[in-house]
Every structure is written in C-alpha cells, then in structure tokens.
Write a protein that holds these residues in place. Structure first.
Motif, PDB file in Angstrom:
ATOM      1  N   ASP A 176       0.831  -1.203   0.000  1.00  0.00           N
ATOM      2  CA  ASP A 176       0.000   0.000   0.000  1.00  0.00           C
ATOM      3  C   ASP A 176       0.867   1.256   0.000  1.00  0.00           C
ATOM      4  OD1 ASP A 176       1.003   0.252   2.585  1.00  0.00           O
ATOM      5  OD2 ASP A 176      -0.833  -0.462   3.550  1.00  0.00           O
ATOM      6  N   GLU A 177       0.245   2.392   0.261  1.00  0.00           N
ATOM      7  CA  GLU A 177       0.964   3.670   0.195  1.00  0.00           C
ATOM      8  C   GLU A 177       2.092   3.783   1.214  1.00  0.00           C
ATOM      9  OE1 GLU A 177      -3.110   4.478  -1.544  1.00  0.00           O
ATOM     10  OE2 GLU A 177      -2.253   3.255   0.048  1.00  0.00           O
ATOM     11  N   THR A 178       2.032   3.022   2.288  1.00  0.00           N
ATOM     12  CA  THR A 178       3.090   3.085   3.298  1.00  0.00           C
ATOM     13  C   THR A 178       4.353   2.361   2.870  1.00  0.00           C
ATOM     14  OG1 THR A 178       2.446   1.048   4.471  1.00  0.00           O
ATOM     15  CG2 THR A 178       1.300   3.090   5.083  1.00  0.00           C
ATOM     16  N   ALA A 179       4.251   1.490   1.871  1.00  0.00           N
ATOM     17  CA  ALA A 179       5.373   0.664   1.389  1.00  0.00           C
ATOM     18  C   ALA A 179       5.884  -0.298   2.450  1.00  0.00           C
ATOM     19  CB  ALA A 179       6.516   1.533   0.869  1.00  0.00           C
ATOM     20  N   ALA A 180       5.077  -0.561   3.486  1.00  0.00           N
ATOM     21  CA  ALA A 180       5.514  -1.456   4.563  1.00  0.00           C
ATOM     22  C   ALA A 180       5.831  -2.850   4.041  1.00  0.00           C
ATOM     23  CB  ALA A 180       4.432  -1.532   5.642  1.00  0.00           C
ATOM     24  N   GLU A 181       5.082  -3.322   3.039  1.00  0.00           N
ATOM     25  CA  GLU A 181       5.292  -4.672   2.517  1.00  0.00           C
ATOM     26  C   GLU A 181       6.536  -4.782   1.648  1.00  0.00           C
ATOM     27  OE1 GLU A 181       1.908  -6.610   0.817  1.00  0.00           O
ATOM     28  OE2 GLU A 181       0.510  -5.638   2.191  1.00  0.00           O
ATOM     29  N   THR A 182       7.112  -3.657   1.277  1.00  0.00           N
ATOM     30  CA  THR A 182       8.327  -3.714   0.468  1.00  0.00           C
ATOM     31  C   THR A 182       9.583  -3.796   1.327  1.00  0.00           C
ATOM     32  OG1 THR A 182       8.673  -1.311   0.346  1.00  0.00           O
ATOM     33  CG2 THR A 182       7.159  -2.286  -1.246  1.00  0.00           C
ATOM     34  N   MET A 183       9.446  -3.575   2.641  1.00  0.00           N
ATOM     35  CA  MET A 183      10.618  -3.653   3.516  1.00  0.00           C
ATOM     36  C   MET A 183      11.132  -5.095   3.555  1.00  0.00           C
ATOM     37  SD  MET A 183      11.063  -0.514   4.493  1.00  0.00           S
ATOM     38  CE  MET A 183      10.272   0.164   3.021  1.00  0.00           C
ATOM     39  N   GLY A 184      12.422  -5.240   3.759  1.00  0.00           N
ATOM     40  CA  GLY A 184      13.004  -6.574   3.690  1.00  0.00           C
ATOM     41  C   GLY A 184      13.220  -6.942   2.234  1.00  0.00           C
ATOM     42  N   GLY A 185      12.747  -8.087   1.836  1.00  0.00           N
ATOM     43  CA  GLY A 185      12.886  -8.495   0.440  1.00  0.00           C
ATOM     44  C   GLY A 185      14.022  -9.467   0.226  1.00  0.00           C
ATOM     45  N   ALA A 186      14.013 -10.089  -0.942  1.00  0.00           N
ATOM     46  CA  ALA A 186      14.938 -11.176  -1.251  1.00  0.00           C
ATOM     47  C   ALA A 186      16.395 -10.736  -1.356  1.00  0.00           C
ATOM     48  CB  ALA A 186      14.511 -11.858  -2.553  1.00  0.00           C
ATOM     49  N   CYS A 187      16.627  -9.447  -1.543  1.00  0.00           N
ATOM     50  CA  CYS A 187      18.019  -8.983  -1.624  1.00  0.00           C
ATOM     51  C   CYS A 187      18.673  -8.878  -0.249  1.00  0.00           C
ATOM     52  CB  CYS A 187      18.089  -7.642  -2.343  1.00  0.00           C
ATOM     53  SG  CYS A 187      17.704  -7.750  -4.107  1.00  0.00           S
ATOM     54  N   GLY A 188      17.842  -8.800   0.809  1.00  0.00           N
ATOM     55  CA  GLY A 188      18.395  -8.751   2.160  1.00  0.00           C
ATOM     56  C   GLY A 188      18.743  -7.377   2.663  1.00  0.00           C
ATOM     57  N   TYR A 189      18.183  -6.333   2.059  1.00  0.00           N
ATOM     58  CA  TYR A 189      18.500  -4.970   2.482  1.00  0.00           C
ATOM     59  C   TYR A 189      17.751  -4.550   3.741  1.00  0.00           C
ATOM     60  CZ  TYR A 189      20.484  -4.498  -2.234  1.00  0.00           C
ATOM     61  OH  TYR A 189      21.216  -4.662  -3.380  1.00  0.00           O
ATOM     62  N   GLY A 190      16.777  -5.342   4.167  1.00  0.00           N
ATOM     63  CA  GLY A 190      16.066  -5.049   5.398  1.00  0.00           C
ATOM     64  C   GLY A 190      15.200  -3.811   5.279  1.00  0.00           C
ATOM     65  N   ASN A 191      15.203  -2.977   6.307  1.00  0.00           N
ATOM     66  CA  ASN A 191      14.420  -1.740   6.292  1.00  0.00           C
ATOM     67  C   ASN A 191      15.007  -0.796   5.249  1.00  0.00           C
ATOM     68  OD1 ASN A 191      13.752   1.084   6.976  1.00  0.00           O
ATOM     69  ND2 ASN A 191      12.607   0.127   8.653  1.00  0.00           N
ATOM     70  N   LEU A 192      14.253  -0.546   4.199  1.00  0.00           N
ATOM     71  CA  LEU A 192      14.792   0.200   3.065  1.00  0.00           C
ATOM     72  C   LEU A 192      14.999   1.670   3.353  1.00  0.00           C
ATOM     73  CD1 LEU A 192      12.769  -1.534   0.222  1.00  0.00           C
ATOM     74  CD2 LEU A 192      15.076  -2.045   1.022  1.00  0.00           C
ATOM     75  N   TYR A 193      14.331   2.204   4.372  1.00  0.00           N
ATOM     76  CA  TYR A 193      14.617   3.576   4.797  1.00  0.00           C
ATOM     77  C   TYR A 193      15.995   3.623   5.445  1.00  0.00           C
ATOM     78  CZ  TYR A 193       9.669   4.683   4.075  1.00  0.00           C
ATOM     79  OH  TYR A 193       8.426   4.879   3.532  1.00  0.00           O
ATOM     80  N   ALA A 194      16.249   2.686   6.360  1.00  0.00           N
ATOM     81  CA  ALA A 194      17.523   2.672   7.080  1.00  0.00           C
ATOM     82  C   ALA A 194      18.701   2.383   6.158  1.00  0.00           C
ATOM     83  CB  ALA A 194      17.470   1.635   8.204  1.00  0.00           C
ATOM     84  N   SER A 195      18.485   1.548   5.134  1.00  0.00           N
ATOM     85  CA  SER A 195      19.590   1.215   4.232  1.00  0.00           C
ATOM     86  C   SER A 195      19.743   2.200   3.090  1.00  0.00           C
ATOM     87  CB  SER A 195      19.404  -0.203   3.672  1.00  0.00           C
ATOM     88  OG  SER A 195      18.153  -0.334   3.032  1.00  0.00           O
ATOM     89  N   GLY A 196      18.881   3.223   3.045  1.00  0.00           N
ATOM     90  CA  GLY A 196      19.075   4.305   2.088  1.00  0.00           C
ATOM     91  C   GLY A 196      18.330   4.178   0.775  1.00  0.00           C
ATOM     92  N   TYR A 197      17.521   3.122   0.600  1.00  0.00           N
ATOM     93  CA  TYR A 197      16.830   2.919  -0.680  1.00  0.00           C
ATOM     94  C   TYR A 197      15.433   3.543  -0.706  1.00  0.00           C
ATOM     95  CZ  TYR A 197      20.624  -0.337  -1.546  1.00  0.00           C
ATOM     96  OH  TYR A 197      21.866  -0.893  -1.715  1.00  0.00           O
ATOM     97  N   GLY A 198      14.829   3.754   0.447  1.00  0.00           N
ATOM     98  CA  GLY A 198      13.523   4.397   0.499  1.00  0.00           C
ATOM     99  C   GLY A 198      12.432   3.570  -0.150  1.00  0.00           C
TER     100      GLY A 198
END
Length: 264
Positions: free
Chosen positions: A46-68
């Motif tokens: 959804d608009e929060t992008a909460a479901e995109t956090m993590g992921g198969a690449c292993g970047y975890g929280n995408l805000y913290a890792s700089g990808y947003g």
C-alpha cells in the motif's frame, strides 16, 4: 516475496565509517545508461510501502539502508538469482489512459524478487513468469507515473547508473566460523558478481567468498579480531573495487561498516 531472515538484525546495526580504501580497475568501466525497452509494471503493498521492507536482496528496512520507497521487485529474468540486486532502472508509463500526462520518468532500485506464479498464464496474472521482463513496484513508486487503479501498465524502461552517497556498505552477520556479508549502497552498475575478503593477520591472503543469496556473500573462516578488507567485481562492467581496512580488528556481527570507495 521472501525476506532475508537476517535483514532485521542488519538494519538495527550501527554504521562505522572506514578511513581507508582504494578503488582499482584496469579499464574505463564506468557504467552508462542502456537503451529503452518495453515491459510491464504492477505494484504490491500500500501507500506506506511497509510490505516492500526486507525483500529477497536482504537490504532489510529500506529507509535505514538508504533505498527508500523508490524500489522494485524484479521478475526472475532480471533478478538473475540475486545478481540483479541493487541495479537501477528508469521507466515511464506508455500507451494507456492510466499513464500520467507527460509520461513522467521514475527511477527505482531492485530490492526484491517477484516470483513466478505458474498457476496463472503469463499474460493474465502470472506477470513475473519467465521469460517475461516485469517490474513489481512499491505502490508509492507506481503512483509517480500512473493511476494505481490500473493495476498493470505498459512501460518503457532502461538500466541506468546508480547514484549513491558515500561508499560501499558491508553489513556483517554470521558466527565465529562463518562470515556473511550483505553489500549495500553500490553505485555504478549497482551489481556485484564476485567478492573476496582479506583479514589483517600475518600471512593472510585474499579469500574468495561464495554467493549466498540476494546481495550477500559468505566465507567459512575465522576472521574475528582481524581488520577486514574487501575486493568486489561488478557483474555488468567487470570493474573491480578494493575497499581496504573497512572493518577494524574490533568489528562485530550485526554492525554495518562503510568504505570510502564505490563503483563508478
């Protein structure tokens, strides 16, 4: 979409800034934008992008890792068993009334896998089935180029250089006999195909690391108490970068260390 089991620990980590590092390459391997190519795009979450956090690449929280939230899950053809992690794409919606006026261009980074759905036809729900080229975007990214009610839209896309602030980041996981390293903030082509580690102990040479999954590489060795250096090669350009002395002898699992070098 499968998330890395260690991504939460990685992104709870602190960031150590290395004071050493030298980039090396034998040729002008600077990555340049590729040609525009047709594909399709959907979105997940959804608009929060909460479901995109993590992921198969292993970047975890995408805000913290700089990808947003400007991110995409790639179909198998583009994901390439994880070697597509970190690659960057420009795209624009084309050929449908759902596209925004002016066909605005967005830029996204690959952080996840869009797995095949063999129960559905490739042209009717199984959008990420091979050999289709497909992007499953975060909803905020999708909404920058098209009306989200469309669900799926035709796009034109191209690989572009990844623009990153600062050097390569190495998130360390594992145990005393096993070093697992997630490589993040990769500039240039954004991808890595080979990686080596070198400890600071007497007589230590370069040890080739094996690809684990996504953006992670591993070495089965006891490297505790030694300063760590890394050497990496880009999948796309063949450029090699040497990040010397990235982690000090006091390095710890669960921390992320940053070099002063990056790909071009």
């Amino acid at each position: 979409m499968a998330a890395s089991a260690s991504s939460t620990a990685i992104l709870a980590a602190s960031l150590f800034i290395s004071l050493a590092g030298v980039a090396v390459t034998g040729v002008d391997a600077r990555f340049r934008a590729m040609q525009w190519t047709p594909a399709h795009a959907t979105f997940y979450g959804d608009e929060t992008a909460a479901e995109t956090m993590g992921g198969a690449c292993g970047y975890g929280n995408l805000y913290a890792s700089g990808y947003g939230t400007d991110t995409a899950a790639l179909s198998t053809t583009l994901f390439r068993d994880g070697y597509g992690c970190g690659t960057c794409y420009q795209m624009r919606c084309v050929g449908t009334a759902s596209c925004y006026r002016g066909s605005p261009v967005i830029t996204v980074t690959a952080t996840n896998l869009c797995p095949p759905n063999w129960a559905l036809d490739s042209n009717n729900g199984g959008w990420c089935n091979p050999p289709r080229t497909h992007f499953d975007l975060s909803k905020p990214a999708f909404m920058k180029m098209a009306d989200w009610h469309a669900g799926i839209v035709p796009v034109m896309y191209r690989r572009v250089p990844c623009v990153r602030k600062g050097g390569l980041r190495f998130a360390l996981q594992g145990n005393p006999s096993w070093l697992l390293v997630y490589v993040m903030n990769v500039a240039g082509a954004g991808d890595v195909v080979n990686m080596w580690v070198k400890g600071g102990g007497a007589g230590q040479g370069w040890m080739r690391m094996s690809h684990n999954w996504g953006a992670s590489y591993q070495a089965f060795a006891q490297l505790g108490g030694q300063a760590l250096s890394f050497k990496l090669t880009s999948y796309t350009t063949g450029q090699t970068v040497l990040a010397a002395g990235v982690a000090p002898p006091s390095w710890c699992f669960g921390l992320t260390y940053q070099a002063r070098v990056n790909f071009s």
